[in-house]
Design a protein around this motif. Sequence first.
Motif, mmCIF file in Angstrom:
data_model
loop_
_atom_site.group_PDB
_atom_site.id
_atom_site.type_symbol
_atom_site.label_atom_id
_atom_site.label_comp_id
_atom_site.label_asym_id
_atom_site.label_seq_id
_atom_site.Cartn_x
_atom_site.Cartn_y
_atom_site.Cartn_z
ATOM 1 N N GLN A 27 -13.589 4.583 1.238
ATOM 2 C CA GLN A 27 -13.995 3.526 0.319
ATOM 3 C C GLN A 27 -12.900 3.202 -0.702
ATOM 4 O OE1 GLN A 27 -16.822 3.893 -3.092
ATOM 5 N NE2 GLN A 27 -18.176 3.124 -1.517
ATOM 6 N N PHE B 264 -13.500 -8.448 -9.749
ATOM 7 C CA PHE B 264 -12.558 -9.173 -10.617
ATOM 8 C C PHE B 264 -13.263 -10.183 -11.518
ATOM 9 C CE2 PHE B 264 -10.428 -8.011 -6.608
ATOM 10 C CZ PHE B 264 -9.820 -6.873 -7.113
ATOM 11 N N LEU C 275 -9.768 3.572 -0.331
ATOM 12 C CA LEU C 275 -8.693 2.850 0.347
ATOM 13 C C LEU C 275 -9.041 1.357 0.419
ATOM 14 C CD1 LEU C 275 -6.148 2.627 2.073
ATOM 15 C CD2 LEU C 275 -7.536 3.188 4.060
ATOM 16 N N VAL C 276 -10.292 1.078 0.784
ATOM 17 C CA VAL C 276 -10.727 -0.327 0.874
ATOM 18 C C VAL C 276 -10.605 -0.989 -0.495
ATOM 19 C CG1 VAL C 276 -12.720 -1.830 1.295
ATOM 20 C CG2 VAL C 276 -12.290 0.120 2.789
ATOM 21 N N LEU C 277 -11.095 -0.280 -1.515
ATOM 22 C CA LEU C 277 -11.064 -0.872 -2.859
ATOM 23 C C LEU C 277 -9.631 -1.100 -3.327
ATOM 24 C CD1 LEU C 277 -13.915 1.182 -4.578
ATOM 25 C CD2 LEU C 277 -13.997 -1.198 -3.856
ATOM 26 N N ARG C 278 -8.774 -0.132 -3.045
ATOM 27 C CA ARG C 278 -7.365 -0.283 -3.437
ATOM 28 C C ARG C 278 -6.745 -1.465 -2.694
ATOM 29 N NH1 ARG C 278 -5.150 0.750 -8.080
ATOM 30 N NH2 ARG C 278 -3.902 2.613 -8.195
ATOM 31 N N THR C 279 -7.079 -1.571 -1.417
ATOM 32 C CA THR C 279 -6.526 -2.667 -0.609
ATOM 33 C C THR C 279 -7.041 -4.011 -1.117
ATOM 34 O OG1 THR C 279 -6.600 -1.144 1.238
ATOM 35 C CG2 THR C 279 -6.184 -3.431 1.773
ATOM 36 N N LEU C 280 -8.282 -4.017 -1.557
ATOM 37 C CA LEU C 280 -8.843 -5.267 -2.093
ATOM 38 C C LEU C 280 -8.232 -5.606 -3.452
ATOM 39 C CD1 LEU C 280 -12.654 -4.879 -1.296
ATOM 40 C CD2 LEU C 280 -11.025 -6.395 -0.180
ATOM 41 N N GLY C 281 -7.524 -4.653 -4.017
ATOM 42 C CA GLY C 281 -6.834 -4.934 -5.275
ATOM 43 C C GLY C 281 -7.469 -4.303 -6.497
ATOM 44 N N ALA C 282 -8.367 -3.325 -6.289
ATOM 45 C CA ALA C 282 -9.021 -2.687 -7.452
ATOM 46 C C ALA C 282 -8.001 -1.891 -8.262
ATOM 47 C CB ALA C 282 -10.133 -1.765 -6.972
ATOM 48 N N ILE D 154 -18.723 -1.279 3.392
ATOM 49 C CA ILE D 154 -19.446 -0.261 2.614
ATOM 50 C C ILE D 154 -20.853 -0.153 3.217
ATOM 51 C CG2 ILE D 154 -20.240 0.441 0.311
ATOM 52 C CD1 ILE D 154 -17.220 0.058 0.255
ATOM 53 N N PRO E 287 -2.447 4.431 -1.994
ATOM 54 C CA PRO E 287 -3.279 3.929 -0.891
ATOM 55 C C PRO E 287 -2.859 4.501 0.460
ATOM 56 C CG PRO E 287 -2.687 2.151 -2.352
ATOM 57 C CD PRO E 287 -1.944 3.344 -2.827
ATOM 58 N N ARG E 288 -1.538 4.622 0.659
ATOM 59 C CA ARG E 288 -1.057 5.123 1.943
ATOM 60 C C ARG E 288 -1.522 6.571 2.174
ATOM 61 N NH1 ARG E 288 0.180 3.564 6.877
ATOM 62 N NH2 ARG E 288 1.537 5.071 7.882
ATOM 63 N N ALA F 154 -1.745 -3.634 -6.931
ATOM 64 C CA ALA F 154 -3.161 -3.933 -6.675
ATOM 65 C C ALA F 154 -3.504 -5.318 -7.211
ATOM 66 C CB ALA F 154 -4.038 -2.878 -7.327
ATOM 67 N N ARG G 52 -2.230 -7.911 -4.866
ATOM 68 C CA ARG G 52 -3.102 -8.024 -3.682
ATOM 69 C C ARG G 52 -4.374 -8.778 -4.036
ATOM 70 N NH1 ARG G 52 -1.399 -2.712 -2.695
ATOM 71 N NH2 ARG G 52 -3.208 -1.796 -3.751
ATOM 72 N N ALA G 53 -4.946 -8.418 -5.206
ATOM 73 C CA ALA G 53 -6.191 -9.079 -5.605
ATOM 74 C C ALA G 53 -5.994 -10.585 -5.718
ATOM 75 C CB ALA G 53 -6.663 -8.513 -6.944
ATOM 76 N N LEU H 296 0.835 -1.213 0.000
ATOM 77 C CA LEU H 296 0.000 0.000 0.000
ATOM 78 C C LEU H 296 0.866 1.258 0.000
ATOM 79 C CD1 LEU H 296 -2.712 -1.082 2.608
ATOM 80 C CD2 LEU H 296 -2.968 -0.961 0.137
ATOM 81 N N ASP H 297 2.123 1.092 0.298
ATOM 82 C CA ASP H 297 3.053 2.220 0.272
ATOM 83 C C ASP H 297 4.413 1.673 -0.171
ATOM 84 O OD1 ASP H 297 3.936 4.763 0.481
ATOM 85 O OD2 ASP H 297 3.623 4.970 2.639
ATOM 86 N N PHE I 171 -9.171 -4.584 8.470
ATOM 87 C CA PHE I 171 -8.873 -3.305 9.136
ATOM 88 C C PHE I 171 -9.377 -3.311 10.572
ATOM 89 C CE2 PHE I 171 -9.415 -2.447 4.626
ATOM 90 C CZ PHE I 171 -8.359 -1.603 4.323
#
Lengths: 222, 816
Positions: B721, A114, B723-730, A98, B808-809, A81, A84-85, A57-58, A92
């Motif tokens: 949101q 996906f 951030l969540v999507l990016r973390t999920l790999g979007a 959502i 994301p960060r 990304a 990660r997917a 993420l960073d 978290f």
Amino acid sequence: MTPVLELIDVHYEASFAGNPVPILKGCDYFVEAGTSLAIVGRSGSGKSTLLSLMAGLDEQTTGSIRLFGQSLMGMSEDQRAALRAQHIGFVFQNFQLIAGMTALENVMLPLELFGESDIKQRAEAVLGFVELSHRLHHYPSSLSGGEQQRVAIARALVSRPALIFADEPTGNLDETTAQMIQQLLLSLTPKTTLIVVTHDLDFASQCQQRVHLVQGKLVPVT
Amino acid sequence: MMSLTLRWFWRSTQRREYLWLWLAVILSSASVTLISQVSQSVRATMVAETVNSMGAQLLLRSTQPIDRHWAEQAAKAEITVGELIQLNTMIAVDDAFQLVSLRAVSPAHPDSRWLTFEAGAQDQVVIDQGLAQKMNLSIGQTLALGKQTFRIVGIHSHQDPLAMMVNQLAPPVFIPISQIDRLGLTGEGSRISYEHSFLGKPDAVEKLYAALQADKRASWQLIRADQSSQDLENTLSTAWLFLDIAALTTLLIAGLSILIASRFYLQRWVQTLALLRALGVTQARLFGVFGGQLMLLAIMASLIGTAIGVIGFYALVPVLTLWLPSFTSDIPWLPMLMGMVSSSLTFWAFTLPLFWRMIQTKPQQLFRQTAHSVAQQRLAWLISGILLVLVMALLLPAHLRWWVMLALGLTALLLWGFALLLQRVIFRLQPITRGWLRLVIANLKQDPLSLKLQFVAFGLVLYLLLLLTLVHVQLIHHWQASLSDTTPNVFIINVQPEEVQDVQQQLQQHQLSAEMIPMLRARLIQHNDRRLSPEDFSAGRAKRLLEREANMAILSDLPAHNTLLESITNDQRQSQLPAVSVERGMAELFQIRPADRLVFDIQGQTITFQVTAIRDVVWQSLQPNFFFIAEPWTQEALPLTYLSSFYDNLTPSTSQALKASLQQASPSLLWLDVRALIDQIQQLMQQASTAIRFLYGFALLASILVVMSATLAAREARYRQWLVLRTLGAQQRQLILIGLAEYALIGLLAGTLAALLAQLSLALISVYWLALPIHWDIALWLWSLGLGSGSLVLIAVLSQAKLWSMRPRALMHHNE
């Protein structure tokens, strides 16, 4: 065993008011597949930052991070990304569901993004695994904290990741609920690798490996 | 407390914390200031133009001589009095005769401005340029007028196409008023009109007007420069109303933006307020500190907006000068005050209920965000309602205030109902959607109030813009559609019976087809047993029709472009009376029914007719139309003339030659070319429509502010949101798609709302106004949906582009 994650001399500097502030000062570690690792440390020690770096993420300032044998350095945001997917689930502290979607829809989301198949069945099965089959069509606002975190875990699991990162997953929960979530996460190993950041020493003690982040370096706890 | 308020306000302003509130108030005060200033200046310019063209602030016209004491009274009040005596008479030049409008003027009369009489000489006349051309006259020549011969000392030309047309019927001829008695034309039975013009200090003229009004005679007509023409006044009133509503719409939509933004900002105050209350700060002090900040914001933002409005106005002056060459800018104090007061009131109307709720709530309620007292809220909403009514009262003319409020209230309810319906439809659709679309709808579900406000604000503005454009286009199309390619553009009138054949032959030589219609000049004097007198009617139109002669055509069959509405049966027909059909408007004005009897004065002869039909006439068709059409009857002694119209497609020089030739064959023939008039009308319609649409641009800006405020209010949730999507790999393209689709969907739905309302309004206009069949306008829907989604996607790109490129960060830091 093959390491799923390798950290080699990872440094990270954050910028505060234009001044660089070192957070990580040379972290070395590797995590084998199927194990559970707890990262503990004081508030502000850089645990969450380290977790973000490990999840792509960073980007670290210097050093190398390899996930599933691939170096994250030099990868674009979209490549990370995609990684990660494919391989990673993330939980978290504050659930991050959502609000306008039901529990089932929240869990289906990664699969829908996906374009995978059998989405509904897979989401229902994972929600069944976290014992929420009776809450499929509830919105986050009508779920308790523990239920919301179980939905978040189900969302992390639904794409069958090999590695799960959890950032203080029990931080916002009461003791009983926290223990239930801990057991749930720990039960994922050895099929899945678990890396968790936590303040809860009891939870950390149940993980196979523990590291302490002190002054920007990882110190294994034996 | 004041210094604390100022310090916090300054700190928040520096951090741009209330940006969207600032923008909404600035926009509302700028638009009200600018629109008020434009309408005030245009109004003042038009009055000044009318005073200039009338040469007076007040005219008194009478069919009887005007008592001397009015002129004396006016002179005592230092008002300049001009006098005019007008009558229609014939002039003779050699063997040629011509009907003219003789105008005997005093030196102080406005007409004297363009007359150049030589001092002392008695036999001078100034003639109209049209007359000079028609009779081939030039300065120095003589003409016979009554018992005297006059020398032409000047030729006057008129630039206004309407005046030029009217002057063709009886061109004006001017003489000094001192000469009128010498002509021997003003005996008993002469149809003379008398006129006094008054020009002086506005207060003095106003007093004189009041005195004249109090002593008004039946034979008088009082004309003020600011109300010179009822038709013009009605048109201008409509234009002012459009402008006032444009300002009001902008204010109300900016108010919605204020509502959304203040919800967001006040929500941020919750914790601070709760903490301060818990620390023992009194409610009054909190009210002072936080209310003071809002008050400062309202005052400063409205001041800035007002300044922008004034600057914007002066920037527009060159454009307005193109439209109105004599445009003069009026002093901007009143519009500035209007802008400041109305935007401040709007600000409080939309902020007060939320602020009130925050201040009144107990600390534990604030911390827990629990329910608030309904009674307290009612009071706040009541105060808001009163403030809104005050805003509307400030902006709308008194006689329309309640109607417009009612209409706005109903429109708001209708819009809200539509918005609710659309919201329900898309929420119902969510379960059957998937992926990004499901996520988009989920996002919209997070704040239904904000969603509805966006629908209403954006939908309303789109609707107004569509409607203004469509009505304008529809009107022009309708008018143009009613005019065929060969619609007459030239009328010839006053052809004498013995000249008809010659005139027809000449037209045929140029392949111009023209039917010669016989007609009479007739004045309606009696309806059944009731004598009709102008004094008995209050409607100006009825008065005018009874004072003057109208054209009566003599035709066996109704013209094709007339529609028969009602007719009598054979049993009702009184065969001893000649038959006449009456135009619908005229019939309604005098309540004339089929089988009624009408008595006309035709050049001194009294003839009774029976009404056999009522018919409809399309006045804008530019075909020869008549209030009365009589069937041919024995008409030996009646003074018939002939009228015709045709489509002139000749070259200008051939046309000019034909006109000269026809006037030679028929010296009394009048050639009326209506092309210049049509061009002028079309140009005016175009300009007015463009100006009004431009001013509605403010409302469009206000609606964009609503969407931007809503974007701001949802920003934190959006960061989370993503951030969540990016973390999920979007992937980034998926984030962009979701970000754009959310706005596109709002735009599509607002566009649907606007198109639906515009379609409905068009249907009503078609049926009740233009009498056309309803048609489904696909272009309207495409424009509305395209414009709605397109503009909101543009807003999405502008407001989110930075977000899309964030790591994301960085998103995570925003959430921390």
